[in-house]
Design a protein around this motif. Structure first.
Motif, short mmCIF file in Angstrom:
data_model
loop_
_atom_site.label_atom_id
_atom_site.label_comp_id
_atom_site.label_asym_id
_atom_site.label_seq_id
_atom_site.Cartn_x
_atom_site.Cartn_y
_atom_site.Cartn_z
N LEU A 217 0.74 -1.08 0.03
CA LEU A 217 -0.18 -0.14 -0.11
C LEU A 217 0.85 1.14 0.04
O LEU A 217 0.48 2.34 -0.48
CB LEU A 217 -1.16 -0.03 1.22
CG LEU A 217 -1.99 -1.28 1.32
CD1 LEU A 217 -3.26 -0.90 2.30
CD2 LEU A 217 -2.78 -1.27 -0.10
N LYS A 218 2.11 1.20 0.53
CA LYS A 218 3.01 2.38 0.55
C LYS A 218 3.22 2.80 -1.08
O LYS A 218 3.40 3.91 -1.42
CB LYS A 218 4.33 2.09 1.11
CG LYS A 218 4.27 1.73 2.52
CD LYS A 218 5.40 1.72 3.28
CE LYS A 218 5.70 1.40 4.83
NZ LYS A 218 6.74 0.98 5.08
N ASP A 219 3.32 1.90 -1.94
CA ASP A 219 3.33 2.26 -3.29
C ASP A 219 2.30 2.71 -4.00
O ASP A 219 2.17 3.25 -5.20
CB ASP A 219 3.97 0.95 -4.08
CG ASP A 219 5.07 0.25 -3.56
OD1 ASP A 219 5.96 1.17 -2.94
OD2 ASP A 219 5.37 -1.04 -3.61
N LEU A 220 1.02 2.68 -3.33
CA LEU A 220 -0.15 3.14 -3.92
C LEU A 220 -0.16 4.73 -3.74
O LEU A 220 -0.14 5.18 -2.51
CB LEU A 220 -1.27 2.86 -3.39
CG LEU A 220 -1.72 1.12 -4.06
CD1 LEU A 220 -2.78 0.67 -3.44
CD2 LEU A 220 -1.75 1.14 -5.46
N LYS A 221 -0.52 5.61 -4.56
CA LYS A 221 -0.39 6.99 -4.69
C LYS A 221 -2.09 7.35 -4.40
O LYS A 221 -2.96 6.86 -5.14
CB LYS A 221 0.07 7.78 -5.77
CG LYS A 221 1.54 7.76 -5.66
CD LYS A 221 1.94 8.64 -7.03
CE LYS A 221 3.32 8.34 -7.25
NZ LYS A 221 3.88 8.97 -8.13
N VAL A 222 -2.45 8.25 -3.41
CA VAL A 222 -3.77 8.60 -3.31
C VAL A 222 -4.12 9.57 -4.46
O VAL A 222 -3.63 10.73 -4.25
CB VAL A 222 -4.06 9.23 -2.01
CG1 VAL A 222 -5.53 9.71 -1.54
CG2 VAL A 222 -3.68 7.74 -1.03
N ASN A 223 -5.11 9.44 -5.09
CA ASN A 223 -5.54 10.34 -6.20
C ASN A 223 -6.51 11.23 -5.59
O ASN A 223 -7.96 11.14 -5.60
CB ASN A 223 -5.84 9.63 -7.28
CG ASN A 223 -5.03 8.81 -8.19
OD1 ASN A 223 -3.99 9.03 -8.05
ND2 ASN A 223 -5.51 7.83 -8.86
N GLN A 224 -6.21 12.56 -4.91
CA GLN A 224 -7.01 13.35 -4.34
C GLN A 224 -7.43 14.11 -5.52
O GLN A 224 -7.04 14.79 -6.65
CB GLN A 224 -5.95 14.32 -3.48
CG GLN A 224 -5.36 13.67 -2.34
CD GLN A 224 -6.34 13.64 -1.58
OE1 GLN A 224 -7.57 14.01 -1.46
NE2 GLN A 224 -5.97 13.04 -0.18
N PRO A 225 -8.82 14.51 -5.57
CA PRO A 225 -9.38 15.18 -6.35
C PRO A 225 -9.23 16.65 -6.48
O PRO A 225 -8.71 17.32 -5.55
CB PRO A 225 -10.98 15.27 -6.07
CG PRO A 225 -11.03 14.68 -4.69
CD PRO A 225 -9.91 14.02 -4.47
N GLU A 226 -8.85 17.21 -7.62
CA GLU A 226 -8.50 18.66 -7.69
C GLU A 226 -9.41 19.71 -7.02
O GLU A 226 -10.53 19.34 -7.34
CB GLU A 226 -7.90 19.05 -9.08
CG GLU A 226 -6.75 18.15 -9.78
CD GLU A 226 -6.52 18.54 -11.23
OE1 GLU A 226 -7.28 19.51 -11.62
OE2 GLU A 226 -5.64 18.00 -11.89
#
Length: 228
Positions: A217-226
Motif C-alpha cells: 500500500l505504500k506504493d499506492l498513490k492517493v488520487n486526491q480530486p483537484e
C-alpha cells in the motif's frame, strides 16, 4: 346387453355423475330380472373387492425391504449419497452419519474405512482440492485459507500440507498483488486516506499479513480530486 353393462359398473368404481344418475333412475321394467340367489352371489363378489383389500394389493413393499437391509449396507449407501452431493472431510461425514443413521458407531466406522480404501474419503485430497479451488476462485492469504479449512473439521496435518503445497506454487505476495488488482478494478484507485484504509481492511480480511499489505500500500498513490 344391459346385463353386460351393469356388470362393468360396480359400487366401488367411480363413474361420471350423469351416468350414475341415469343408472339409478332407469325404469325397473327395463332391467333384466334375476332371482334372490343370483343377487346374493353378486353382492358376495362385490364384497371381495372392498377398499381394504384393494389397498393391500397395491401397497409398496419398499418399507419392509428397507427395514430388512443390513445396517452396514444402509450406512454405506447413505455415505455415498452424501459424498455425491459434495466432497466432505472424514469428520464431517462421520458426524452426518451419526446424526441421521440408526446404526452403531462401529458400523459407521466400518463404512468409513471401506470408503477410505476405495479412495472416496481422504482428508489430504479434500484439503488440497479445496485449497487449490479457493485460491483460483479468489486470491486469499494463508490465514484465511487455514480458517476455511478448519471449518471443514480437517486434521492439522492435512491442513498444513495443503497450505504448504498451494503457497509453494503461488507465493503470498503474488496472491496479494492479484487481490489488490481485483479490488481496484472494481472500486477504482483510492482517492482519500479513508479509501486506502478500506482497502487495507479488505486485504486483512482476505487473510494477508499486515507487513506485506503495508509494504504494497505504500506504493499506492492517493488520487486526491483537484480543488476548484
Amino acid at each position: 346387453m344391459r346385463e353386460g353393462r351393469s356388470k362393468k359398473i360396480g359400487p366401488t368404481e367411480r363413474e361420471p355423475t350423469r351416468a350414475r344418475h341415469w343408472r339409478e333412475t332407469e325404469p325397473s321394467a327395463e332391467k333384466p330380472e334375476m332371482n334372490d340367489s343370483e343377487n346374493t352371489r353378486r353382492r358376495d363378489r362385490r364384497g371381495q373387492s372392498s377398499p381394504s383389500a384393494r389397498h393391500e394389493r397395491v401397497e409398496p413393499p419398499s418399507k419392509a425391504s428397507s427395514a430388512e437391509e443390513p445396517p452396514r449396507e444402509r450406512v454405506l449407501k447413505r455415505a455415498m449419497r452424501l459424498l455425491a452431493a459434495r466432497p466432505r472431510s472424514e469428520r464431517e461425514l462421520r458426524e452426518r452419519l451419526l446424526e441421521k443413521e440408526r446404526a452403531s458407531a462401529g458400523v459407521i466406522e466400518e463404512a468409513i474405512e471401506k470408503l477410505r480404501e476405495y479412495g472416496y474419503v481422504s482428508d489430504e485430497k479434500f484439503a488440497l482440492g479445496y485449497a487449490s479451488y479457493r485460491v483460483q476462485q479468489k486470491p486469499i492469504g494463508k490465514r484465511r485459507l487455514l480458517r476455511e479449512l478448519a471449518a471443514h473439521k480437517l486434521s492439522e496435518e492435512a491442513m498444513r500440507e495443503a497450505v504448504e503445497a498451494i503457497f509453494t506454487e503461488h507465493s503470498e505476495e503474488e496472491l496479494l498483488d492479484r487481490a489488490i488488482e481485483k479490488r481496484l478494478a472494481r472500486t477504482g484507485p483510492p482517492r482519500s486516506r479513508a479509501d486506502l484504509k478500506r482497502l487495507y481492511d479488505h486485504l486483512l480480511r482476505a487473510g494477508f499479513p499486515h507487513e506485506i499489505v503495508m509494504s504494497r500500500l505504500k506504493d499506492l498513490k492517493v488520487n486526491q480530486p483537484e480543488e476548484e
